[in-house]
Scaffold this motif. Structure first.
Motif, mmCIF file in Angstrom:
data_model
loop_
_atom_site.group_PDB
_atom_site.id
_atom_site.type_symbol
_atom_site.label_atom_id
_atom_site.label_comp_id
_atom_site.label_asym_id
_atom_site.label_seq_id
_atom_site.Cartn_x
_atom_site.Cartn_y
_atom_site.Cartn_z
ATOM 1 N N ALA A 18 -12.210 -1.812 -15.328
ATOM 2 C CA ALA A 18 -12.236 -0.148 -15.783
ATOM 3 C C ALA A 18 -12.235 0.615 -17.521
ATOM 4 N N VAL A 19 -11.118 0.083 -17.479
ATOM 5 C CA VAL A 19 -10.884 0.856 -18.482
ATOM 6 C C VAL A 19 -11.430 -0.300 -19.962
ATOM 7 N N LEU A 20 -11.259 -1.512 -19.798
ATOM 8 C CA LEU A 20 -11.561 -2.065 -20.528
ATOM 9 C C LEU A 20 -12.477 -2.624 -20.935
ATOM 10 N N ALA A 21 -13.624 -2.146 -20.096
ATOM 11 C CA ALA A 21 -15.271 -1.830 -19.821
ATOM 12 C C ALA A 21 -15.696 -0.720 -20.932
ATOM 13 N N TYR A 22 -14.959 0.794 -20.160
ATOM 14 C CA TYR A 22 -15.377 1.446 -21.141
ATOM 15 C C TYR A 22 -15.057 1.570 -22.127
ATOM 16 N N ASN A 23 -13.756 0.999 -22.623
ATOM 17 C CA ASN A 23 -13.579 0.701 -24.594
ATOM 18 C C ASN A 23 -14.154 0.125 -25.043
ATOM 19 N N ASN B 134 -3.042 0.001 12.722
ATOM 20 C CA ASN B 134 -1.708 0.784 13.137
ATOM 21 C C ASN B 134 -0.828 0.319 13.807
ATOM 22 N N LEU B 135 -0.390 -1.176 13.378
ATOM 23 C CA LEU B 135 1.124 -1.479 13.807
ATOM 24 C C LEU B 135 1.789 -1.199 11.657
ATOM 25 N N LYS B 136 2.403 -0.680 11.790
ATOM 26 C CA LYS B 136 3.404 -0.582 10.568
ATOM 27 C C LYS B 136 3.284 -1.291 9.514
ATOM 28 N N PRO B 137 3.878 -2.987 10.054
ATOM 29 C CA PRO B 137 4.264 -3.821 9.263
ATOM 30 C C PRO B 137 3.033 -4.131 8.579
ATOM 31 N N ILE B 138 1.858 -3.774 8.975
ATOM 32 C CA ILE B 138 0.440 -4.574 8.871
ATOM 33 C C ILE B 138 -0.531 -3.354 8.007
ATOM 34 N N GLN B 139 -0.054 -2.203 8.007
ATOM 35 C CA GLN B 139 -0.152 -0.759 7.972
ATOM 36 C C GLN B 139 0.354 -1.155 6.108
ATOM 37 N N GLU B 140 2.069 -1.200 6.297
ATOM 38 C CA GLU B 140 2.306 -1.656 4.769
ATOM 39 C C GLU B 140 1.869 -2.519 3.946
ATOM 40 N N VAL B 141 1.609 -4.114 4.495
ATOM 41 C CA VAL B 141 0.813 -5.023 4.010
ATOM 42 C C VAL B 141 -0.611 -4.441 3.372
ATOM 43 N N ALA B 142 -1.552 -3.836 4.111
ATOM 44 C CA ALA B 142 -2.662 -2.733 3.288
ATOM 45 C C ALA B 142 -2.317 -1.978 2.479
ATOM 46 N N LYS B 143 -1.845 -0.570 2.522
ATOM 47 C CA LYS B 143 -1.101 -0.086 1.406
ATOM 48 C C LYS B 143 -1.145 -1.048 -0.032
ATOM 49 N N LEU B 144 0.226 -1.700 0.128
ATOM 50 C CA LEU B 144 0.420 -3.141 -1.041
ATOM 51 C C LEU B 144 -0.644 -3.548 -1.565
ATOM 52 N N MET B 145 -1.793 -3.778 -0.919
ATOM 53 C CA MET B 145 -3.823 -4.478 -0.849
ATOM 54 C C MET B 145 -4.267 -3.471 -1.436
ATOM 55 N N TYR B 146 -4.183 -2.137 -1.582
ATOM 56 C CA TYR B 146 -4.803 -1.105 -2.093
ATOM 57 C C TYR B 146 -4.223 -1.175 -3.624
ATOM 58 N N PHE B 147 -3.160 -0.947 -3.664
ATOM 59 C CA PHE B 147 -2.557 -0.378 -4.666
ATOM 60 C C PHE B 147 -2.741 -1.945 -5.912
ATOM 61 N N LEU B 148 -2.537 -2.880 -5.590
ATOM 62 C CA LEU B 148 -3.438 -3.751 -5.628
ATOM 63 C C LEU B 148 -4.126 -4.127 -6.779
ATOM 64 N N THR B 149 -5.140 -3.755 -5.829
ATOM 65 C CA THR B 149 -6.774 -3.395 -5.612
ATOM 66 C C THR B 149 -7.283 -2.572 -6.600
ATOM 67 N N GLY B 150 -6.774 -1.601 -6.919
ATOM 68 C CA GLY B 150 -6.225 0.160 -7.618
ATOM 69 C C GLY B 150 -6.112 -0.683 -9.021
ATOM 70 N N ALA B 151 -5.126 -1.099 -9.011
ATOM 71 C CA ALA B 151 -4.171 -1.338 -9.852
ATOM 72 C C ALA B 151 -5.617 -2.318 -10.683
ATOM 73 N N SER B 152 -6.114 -3.384 -10.636
ATOM 74 C CA SER B 152 -7.251 -4.441 -10.906
ATOM 75 C C SER B 152 -7.788 -3.074 -11.459
ATOM 76 N N THR B 153 -9.149 -3.214 -10.653
ATOM 77 C CA THR B 153 -10.183 -2.455 -10.553
ATOM 78 C C THR B 153 -9.965 -1.645 -12.170
ATOM 79 N N GLU B 154 -8.913 -0.662 -11.397
ATOM 80 C CA GLU B 154 -8.827 0.570 -13.021
ATOM 81 C C GLU B 154 -8.661 -0.245 -14.272
ATOM 82 N N ARG B 155 -7.604 -0.909 -14.175
ATOM 83 C CA ARG B 155 -8.168 -1.828 -16.016
ATOM 84 C C ARG B 155 -9.331 -2.704 -15.826
#
Length: 291
Positions: free
Chosen positions: A147-152, A124-145
């Motif tokens: 997945a792509v390599l596995a499906y290949n 609920n603290l905006k600066p912390i939510q911004e960090v959490a948001k970046l973490m979410y994006f980084l996690t998503g990028a890593s996991t999707e990559r």
């Protein structure tokens, strides 16, 4: 202006994803299998692992609601109208496929972790939510990559085995949807860093949290899931070049979080996670190789 341009491009990307890649209908796939035992022996465990991961998308959405209470419309549209419907279909299709192979249905892990709840309490603290948001994006990028390599790998292997029906109508359609997810996370994380959304202390905190909390896709901080991922690494041949794989799945965060570390080809915690999973599998196993 740069921030507005980035947001507009991401919003357009999300809209295109929804229009061009609707969820894959269950009745659109051809589940013809010529040698079920051979497919089961070579890819059964990996298909089960991926089915579970894809079916855990509902928990992932719950985690996002905890971590990002003030999420914008673009992110909400992505995870509720594009990503979740696509991923849940991936899971249902793969789970049906593995049952065709004579395996048990997947058992998705649906509990939101205590760590997520703690971070969510601070979000609920905006600066912390911004960090959490970046973490979410980084996690998503890593996991999707990942997945792509596995499906290949699975697609190529199935074609070698002559199992073209499931390769062309199940694995390939799923594989075609994953890069769009990766692009969303990559664009979103890059925009946060390049547009100066985060202050230096927030980037430092993101590095610390990422280093301490990084996990491979589907491991959920659990030893049994880590061992299961270790077997995926062996079944797909990832274990023969862990450093190369770490480089592939760590490109985004290497560029955005660690560019100041000259000569670092990938964040070391990614290689540690890979080695831990492989070592756990080799130590404790995860069922016989033909299971």
């Amino acid at each position: 202006m740069a921030r507005q341009d980035s947001h507009a491009k991401i919003a357009e990307h999300v809209q295109r994803l929804g229009e061009k890649h609707p969820p894959i209908p269950l009745d659109s796939v051809d589940r013809t299998i010529h040698d079920a035992e051979a497919v089961k022996a070579r890819f059964g465990h990996t298909i089960d692992y991926l089915a579970r991961v894809e079916l855990e998308v509902d928990r992932n959405v719950l985690e996002l609601l905890v971590l990002l209470p003030d999420v914008d419309d673009t992110n909400k549209t992505f995870y509720s109208d594009v990503w979740q419907p696509q991923e849940i279909q991936h899971g249902l299709i793969l789970d049906r496929l593995q049952q065709d192979l004579g395996r048990e249905p997947a058992s998705p892990h649906m509990d939101v972790s205590f760590k997520i709840k703690i971070l969510g309490a601070l979000a609920n603290l905006k600066p912390i939510q911004e960090v959490a948001k970046l973490m979410y994006f980084l996690t998503g990028a890593s996991t999707e990559r990942q997945a792509v390599l596995a499906y290949n790998q699975i697609s190529a292997g199935l074609k070698e085995m002559g199992e073209t029906a499931i390769a062309e109508t199940i694995v390939n359609p799923i594989k075609q949807q994953e890069p769009g997810h990766f692009a969303f996370y990559n664009m979103s994380a890059s925009a946060m860093v390049n547009d100066g959304v985060l202050k230096p202390w927030q980037l430092f905190l993101a590095r610390v949290l990422r280093e301490r909390s990084y996990g491979l896709v589907g491991t959920n901080g659990r030893a049994d899931h880590k061992a299961a991922m270790g077997r995926v690494a062996e079944d797909l041949g990832i274990d023969t070049d862990l450093e190369g794989y770490a480089r592939e799945i760590g490109r985004v965060e290497q560029r955005l979080l660690w560019a100041h570390r000259q000569g670092m080809p990938f964040p070391p915690y990614i290689l540690r996670a890979l080695r831990e999973s492989v070592d756990l599998y080799r130590e404790r196993g995860f069922g016989p190789a033909t299971a």
